[in-house]
Write an enzyme that holds these catalytic residues in place. Sequence first.
Site, PDB file in Angstrom:
ATOM      1  N   LYS A 104      29.599  74.084  22.256  1.00  0.00           N
ATOM      2  CA  LYS A 104      30.366  72.847  22.028  1.00  0.00           C
ATOM      3  C   LYS A 104      30.764  72.684  20.575  1.00  0.00           C
ATOM      4  O   LYS A 104      31.902  72.371  20.275  1.00  0.00           O
ATOM      5  CB  LYS A 104      29.515  71.608  22.376  1.00  0.00           C
ATOM      6  N   ARG A 114      20.680  81.978  17.767  1.00  0.00           N
ATOM      7  CA  ARG A 114      21.014  81.039  16.691  1.00  0.00           C
ATOM      8  C   ARG A 114      19.758  80.710  15.885  1.00  0.00           C
ATOM      9  O   ARG A 114      19.814  80.562  14.666  1.00  0.00           O
ATOM     10  CB  ARG A 114      21.604  79.750  17.289  1.00  0.00           C
ATOM     11  N   ARG A 132      15.222  70.817  26.064  1.00  0.00           N
ATOM     12  CA  ARG A 132      16.575  70.270  25.888  1.00  0.00           C
ATOM     13  C   ARG A 132      17.439  70.553  27.108  1.00  0.00           C
ATOM     14  O   ARG A 132      18.261  69.726  27.503  1.00  0.00           O
ATOM     15  CB  ARG A 132      17.208  70.824  24.612  1.00  0.00           C
ATOM     16  N   ARG A 140      17.286  76.575  13.025  1.00  0.00           N
ATOM     17  CA  ARG A 140      17.217  75.150  13.360  1.00  0.00           C
ATOM     18  C   ARG A 140      15.850  74.826  13.945  1.00  0.00           C
ATOM     19  O   ARG A 140      15.344  75.552  14.790  1.00  0.00           O
ATOM     20  CB  ARG A 140      18.312  74.829  14.386  1.00  0.00           C
ATOM     21  N   ARG A 185      25.748  60.979  25.950  1.00  0.00           N
ATOM     22  CA  ARG A 185      24.788  61.873  26.596  1.00  0.00           C
ATOM     23  C   ARG A 185      23.994  61.167  27.675  1.00  0.00           C
ATOM     24  O   ARG A 185      23.195  61.793  28.361  1.00  0.00           O
ATOM     25  CB  ARG A 185      23.798  62.360  25.540  1.00  0.00           C
TER      26      ARG A 185
HETATM   27  P1  ADP Z   1      22.346  70.734  21.351  1.00  0.00           P
HETATM   28  O1  ADP Z   1      23.558  70.400  22.149  1.00  0.00           O
HETATM   29  O2  ADP Z   1      22.274  72.196  21.003  1.00  0.00           O
HETATM   30  O3  ADP Z   1      21.056  70.220  21.928  1.00  0.00           O
HETATM   31  P2  ADP Z   1      23.061  68.809  19.208  1.00  0.00           P
HETATM   32  O4  ADP Z   1      23.276  69.271  17.829  1.00  0.00           O
HETATM   33  O5  ADP Z   1      24.233  68.274  19.941  1.00  0.00           O
HETATM   34  O6  ADP Z   1      22.411  70.077  19.925  1.00  0.00           O
HETATM   35  O7  ADP Z   1      21.901  67.696  19.258  1.00  0.00           O
HETATM   36  C1  ADP Z   1      20.659  67.905  18.642  1.00  0.00           C
HETATM   37  C2  ADP Z   1      19.718  66.738  18.899  1.00  0.00           C
HETATM   38  O8  ADP Z   1      20.276  65.526  18.342  1.00  0.00           O
HETATM   39  C3  ADP Z   1      19.430  66.400  20.345  1.00  0.00           C
HETATM   40  O9  ADP Z   1      18.401  67.201  20.929  1.00  0.00           O
HETATM   41  C4  ADP Z   1      18.993  64.920  20.215  1.00  0.00           C
HETATM   42  O10 ADP Z   1      17.678  64.805  19.719  1.00  0.00           O
HETATM   43  C5  ADP Z   1      19.924  64.384  19.140  1.00  0.00           C
HETATM   44  N1  ADP Z   1      21.170  63.801  19.722  1.00  0.00           N
HETATM   45  C6  ADP Z   1      22.429  64.270  19.535  1.00  0.00           C
HETATM   46  N2  ADP Z   1      23.324  63.507  20.192  1.00  0.00           N
HETATM   47  C7  ADP Z   1      22.613  62.539  20.825  1.00  0.00           C
HETATM   48  C8  ADP Z   1      22.948  61.452  21.687  1.00  0.00           C
HETATM   49  N3  ADP Z   1      24.229  61.203  22.054  1.00  0.00           N
HETATM   50  N4  ADP Z   1      21.954  60.662  22.146  1.00  0.00           N
HETATM   51  C9  ADP Z   1      20.685  60.885  21.806  1.00  0.00           C
HETATM   52  N5  ADP Z   1      20.278  61.895  21.027  1.00  0.00           N
HETATM   53  C10 ADP Z   1      21.229  62.730  20.520  1.00  0.00           C
END
Ligand code: ADP
Length: 194
Positions: free
Chosen positions: A13, A127, A144, A133, A88
């Site tokens: 994404k 990654r 996740r 990370r 989300r």
């Molecule tokens: P990925 O899609 O690889 O899990 P992201 O960088 O999109 O990684 O998100 C990393 C973390 O940030 C998530 O696991 C969560 O803890 C937090 N996060 C991101 N977006 C949201 C959201 N819309 N609501 C709640 N937590 C979020």
Amino acid sequence: MRIIIMGPPGAGKGTQAKHLAQHFGIPAISTGDIFRANVSLATPLGLDAKRYLDAGEYVPDEITNGMVRDRIGEPDAAGGFLLDGYPRTLAQVEELDGMIGPGGHELDAVISLVVDEREVVERLLQRARIEGRADDTEDIIRRRQEIYLEQTAPLIDAYRNRGLIVEVDGFGEVDEVTKRILSACELSGAEMIR
Ligand code: ADP
């Protein structure tokens, strides 16, 4: 142009969001990136969010919603934006509707990147080796994925019912996937509406 990009963790994404945002001349807004930036600067938001990020859990809606509301209210987002990682949860969908217009009529498209689960876990482990990370360990990656299936996958049906879903195969080279997304958006008419 207002677009959302969705897909399981590791679907690519973030990478696609940057390419698409550049193509459409709109900012890519990644909630994950904003959280990580705040964590590394140790801001109050970062201190609140860190424990959720480290565990692979979602940050509570009250924190996330306010942050997105502020970000899309900034001048560079006035002409549109691409959201990566938000909404989300179904509660976040409603909240976003409230921010941009009831019924989601203000959204042009919701791109759903479709990828195989084994493939994404492999990508995330890769990654982890490159970027290091904190939430890219195997256990947290699995957590996740679980949370995604439980809380975020249902959003695809919700947006499908509004006729907004543009489904794209996320497997393949980055440029190839970008091309696929752009032509799928064109077919759905999303590129025409600004
Ligand atoms: P990925 O899609 O690889 O899990 P992201 O960088 O999109 O990684 O998100 C990393 C973390 O940030 C998530 O696991 C969560 O803890 C937090 N996060 C991101 N977006 C949201 C959201 N819309 N609501 C709640 N937590 C979020």
